[in-house]
Design a protein around this motif. Structure first.
Motif, PDB file in Angstrom:
ATOM      1  N   CYS A 125      49.551  34.079  63.278  1.00  0.00           N
ATOM      2  CA  CYS A 125      48.312  34.099  62.484  1.00  0.00           C
ATOM      3  C   CYS A 125      48.601  34.113  60.989  1.00  0.00           C
ATOM      4  O   CYS A 125      47.977  33.363  60.220  1.00  0.00           O
ATOM      5  N   TYR A 128      49.829  30.687  59.837  1.00  0.00           N
ATOM      6  CA  TYR A 128      48.807  29.634  59.847  1.00  0.00           C
ATOM      7  C   TYR A 128      47.899  29.704  58.619  1.00  0.00           C
ATOM      8  O   TYR A 128      47.161  28.766  58.338  1.00  0.00           O
ATOM      9  N   GLN A 129      47.926  30.790  57.877  1.00  0.00           N
ATOM     10  CA  GLN A 129      47.123  30.897  56.658  1.00  0.00           C
ATOM     11  C   GLN A 129      47.667  30.015  55.538  1.00  0.00           C
ATOM     12  O   GLN A 129      46.920  29.631  54.638  1.00  0.00           O
ATOM     13  N   ARG A 154      42.721  39.381  65.993  1.00  0.00           N
ATOM     14  CA  ARG A 154      43.116  38.178  65.260  1.00  0.00           C
ATOM     15  C   ARG A 154      43.599  37.099  66.214  1.00  0.00           C
ATOM     16  O   ARG A 154      43.354  35.904  66.000  1.00  0.00           O
ATOM     17  N   GLU A 157      40.710  35.199  67.810  1.00  0.00           N
ATOM     18  CA  GLU A 157      40.189  34.191  66.891  1.00  0.00           C
ATOM     19  C   GLU A 157      41.092  32.960  66.870  1.00  0.00           C
ATOM     20  O   GLU A 157      40.613  31.817  66.840  1.00  0.00           O
ATOM     21  N   LEU A 158      42.392  33.184  66.893  1.00  0.00           N
ATOM     22  CA  LEU A 158      43.358  32.079  66.910  1.00  0.00           C
ATOM     23  C   LEU A 158      43.177  31.226  68.161  1.00  0.00           C
ATOM     24  O   LEU A 158      43.163  29.987  68.095  1.00  0.00           O
ATOM     25  N   ALA A 160      40.488  30.964  70.075  1.00  0.00           N
ATOM     26  CA  ALA A 160      39.204  30.269  70.027  1.00  0.00           C
ATOM     27  C   ALA A 160      39.267  29.049  69.118  1.00  0.00           C
ATOM     28  O   ALA A 160      38.674  27.998  69.418  1.00  0.00           O
ATOM     29  N   GLN A 161      40.000  29.147  68.042  1.00  0.00           N
ATOM     30  CA  GLN A 161      40.069  28.048  67.083  1.00  0.00           C
ATOM     31  C   GLN A 161      40.924  26.897  67.583  1.00  0.00           C
ATOM     32  O   GLN A 161      40.593  25.725  67.374  1.00  0.00           O
ATOM     33  N   HIS A 162      42.028  27.217  68.274  1.00  0.00           N
ATOM     34  CA  HIS A 162      42.995  26.177  68.627  1.00  0.00           C
ATOM     35  C   HIS A 162      43.024  25.847  70.117  1.00  0.00           C
ATOM     36  O   HIS A 162      43.718  24.905  70.511  1.00  0.00           O
TER      37      HIS A 162
END
Length: 216
Positions: A125, A128-129, A154, A157-158, A160-162
């Motif tokens: 995480c 990836y920022q 966190r 969320e990662l 869900a996004q990818h």
């Protein structure tokens, strides 16, 4: 089947846990932690000569061997390590390139999965920022036994996004933590080739067996 995919024995420099001690605890706590096996992921090393058949027969648990390596995107667990992978990568190198490691391990017959991605500095995480996503990531460790407050959130969320699959591991360095987080597979796993196939196929989920606090 339920396997703890991430734990360290006394072979790792920051652990003092004998493999047999893990098995004895799991045998005593089968009702609380219904595992079928463990995968040893020693830091920055892989010993292809390790043989656990006697312990498997004695305790009735599957015991597999993998590795945890360090990359420029954080720590990664490598399953299905073979001679080609060992010839291609120096696991003692703490700056392996994840963009190279993950797809190349897959090409050579293994699978490499980022672990504890919510952890500062050594988790995906944070990287990836400031960096682009890694090609070829199949799954990330959604439940880690050593996670601190906010880290697993966190990771959700990662995912869900990818669209990554989710696996779990205790990341145990102490005998008492073995199996508190693990991975439940739909298919049967008898050896490392089965594990690589099932991880690649994404037919699993992260599960948790932490002791529940009583009262309000």
């Amino acid at each position: 089947m339920i396997l703890d995919l991430h734990l360290h024995s006394e072979r790792s420099d920051d652990s003092r846990a004998p493999v047999e001690a893990y098995l004895r605890l799991l045998a005593r706590k089968r009702a609380e932690r219904p595992l079928d096996g463990i995968v040893l992921t020693e830091h920055r090393q892989f010993d292809p000569t390790r043989d656990f058949r006697a312990l498997e027969d004695q305790y009735g648990f599957l015991i597999l061997n993998a590795a945890e390596v360090e990359t420029d995107y954080g720590h990664v667990l490598v399953y299905g390590v073979n001679a080609d992978i060992l010839a291609r990568f120096d696991f003692a190198d703490v700056r392996l390139r994840a963009q190279e490691l993950i797809p190349e391990v897959a090409r050579l017959g293994g699978v490499a999965l980022p672990c504890h991605p919510g952890r500062p500095n050594v988790g995906l995480c944070a990287h990836y920022q400031t960096k682009p996503p890694i090609d070829g990531v199949i799954a990330v460790e959604a439940l880690n036994g050593g996670s601190k407050k906010g880290e697993d959130a966190r990771v959700r969320e990662l995912i869900a996004q990818h669209g990554y699959a989710a696996y779990g591991g205790s990341d145990s360095h102490l005998v008492s933590f073995v199996g508190i987080c693990a991975t439940e597979f739909e298919g049967e796993i008898r050896g490392i080739d089965d594990l690589v196939r099932e991880l690649t196929g994404r037919r699993y989920r992260a599960v948790e067996f932490r002791p529940q606090a009583s009262g309000g």
